[in-house]
Design an enzyme around this catalytic site. Structure first.
Site, PDB file in Angstrom:
ATOM      1  CB  CYS A 156      39.348  46.946  28.748  1.00 36.26           C
ATOM      2  SG  CYS A 156      38.765  47.369  30.386  1.00 36.26           S
ATOM      3  CB  SER A 207      38.708  57.830  33.338  1.00 38.91           C
ATOM      4  OG  SER A 207      39.587  56.916  32.712  1.00 38.91           O
ATOM      5  CG  HIS A 216      38.644  50.125  39.702  1.00 40.47           C
ATOM      6  ND1 HIS A 216      37.395  50.686  39.629  1.00 40.47           N
ATOM      7  CD2 HIS A 216      39.343  50.643  38.683  1.00 40.47           C
ATOM      8  CE1 HIS A 216      37.350  51.527  38.613  1.00 40.47           C
ATOM      9  NE2 HIS A 216      38.511  51.513  38.013  1.00 40.47           N
ATOM     10  CG  HIS A 252      43.027  54.351  41.345  1.00 40.82           C
ATOM     11  ND1 HIS A 252      42.625  53.051  41.180  1.00 40.82           N
ATOM     12  CD2 HIS A 252      42.535  55.031  40.275  1.00 40.82           C
ATOM     13  CE1 HIS A 252      41.935  52.944  40.050  1.00 40.82           C
ATOM     14  NE2 HIS A 252      41.867  54.137  39.494  1.00 40.82           N
ATOM     15  CB  THR A 293      45.848  46.969  35.827  1.00 40.47           C
ATOM     16  OG1 THR A 293      44.756  47.785  36.245  1.00 40.47           O
ATOM     17  CG2 THR A 293      45.939  45.723  36.676  1.00 40.47           C
ATOM     18  CD  GLU A 300      44.366  48.292  39.487  1.00 38.13           C
ATOM     19  OE1 GLU A 300      43.758  48.852  38.562  1.00 38.13           O
ATOM     20  OE2 GLU A 300      45.454  47.724  39.334  1.00 38.13           O
TER      21      GLU A 300
END
Ligand code: SF4
Length: 307
Positions: free
Chosen positions: A12, A216, A71, A121, A158, A123
């Site tokens: 992305c 991932s 992140h 995680h 996200t 993020e």
């Protein structure tokens, strides 16, 4: 035997930007990334070769410049780095910033914060570390264990699958029928596009190969999404993991990849499939639905508030 490539797949704009910033900084001075810049060993290995170091904790940073990954991070983590006298460079994705802002708005409205995401995680840590109280949920069991509050404000990591997020918001509303549940949809559009394209691909194919780092989260989620629509899904990190025994002579084979997977790895997997099935027919991906069209960086930023 035919091969179809998903209409949206791979890296992305947020990850591309972070890599470009890291490479530019490394050309100017030694830099360290706090945590993995992206969850992909090929990309991380390439950055290491360019002199980008990686540290898991602020104490392990031994350069004067440190990068916050795509992140994002909490203000607490940023403060700890600044206190060490380090120059902090942001590569946080604007769509992660958008999630932080959405959560803060809900808190300002008097909502108890709830984050749909994976505890631990990076993020999710960035989203929650500054908050005195917060619920992090990923299952109905997590929601069953929550305390009642008059008003909940919900955002999502996200990269969470949209259907899981919707199901958990509905579960929260069912569990606390007297509470007000406000939900800000912070699943980013590149993730939505890849998931929607993966579902169409999985429905159209006999086998799907999902390409991405084993660590991932969004690649793992993409593979799980495909498995709900296709019985034969294989996840690989590199081309040499693709095995001939996975395919039959009349299969339609789909390829998709997570948002941290570099083009070079996807191309290598495609080449490997070509080698395994010499003479396979290439099939153009299905036309992209109108709502998915337009994934340029500029468009993502413009639509960040309503994706
Ligand atoms: S997955 Fe979405 S939020 Fe994460 S870096 Fe990419 S665009 Fe940004």
């Amino acid at each position: 035997m035919r091969i179809i490539r998903a209409s949206h797949l791979g890296m992305c704009f947020g990850v591309r930007d972070a890599i470009a910033i890291a490479a530019r900084e490394a050309r100017q001075q030694p830099v360290t990334v706090l945590g993995q810049l992206v969850h992909n060993p090929v990309v991380v290995g390439d950055l290491r070769q360019r002199g980008v170091q990686v540290a898991d904790t602020p104490e392990a940073v031994h350069t004067s410049t440190v990068l916050i990954s795509a992140h994002g991070a909490s203000d607490k983590a940023r403060g700890a780095l600044a206190q060490q006298g380090l120059r902090v460079v942001e590569t946080t994705c604007p769509l992660v910033h958008h999630a932080h802002q959405a959560l803060q708005r809900l808190i300002d409205q008097g909502c108890h914060p709830v984050v749909i995401g994976k505890r631990g995680h990076v993020e999710v840590r960035g989203l929650t570390e500054d908050l005195p109280v917060c619920d992090i949920v990923l299952s109905e069991a997590d929601i069953a264990a929550m305390e009642e509050r008059p008003r909940f404000g919900v955002v999502a990591q996200t990269t969470q699958p949209v259907d899981r997020v919707d199901a958990l918001v509905n579960a929260l509303r069912r569990r606390f029928p007297r509470a007000e549940v406000r939900f800000a949809d912070t699943v980013c559009r590149p993730t939505k596009q890849r998931q929607a394209a993966a579902i169409r691909l999985a429905r159209a194919c006999d086998v799907v190969v999902v390409v991405g780092g084993t660590n991932s989260n969004n690649t793992r989620e993409l593979a799980e999404t495909c498995r709900r629509h296709c019985a034969r899904v294989h996840r690989v990190e590199a081309a040499d993991e693709v095995q001939a025994a996975w395919f039959r002579h009349d299969d339609i084979v789909g390829i998709t990849a997570g948002t941290s997977t570099p083009d070079v790895t996807i191309t290598a997997v495609e080449r490997r499939l070509d080698q395994l099935g010499a003479g396979w027919e290439r099939v153009a991906p299905e036309p992209t639905p109108a709502w998915e069209a337009g994934s340029s960086r500029e468009e993502e930023l413009v639509t960040a508030g309503r994706h």
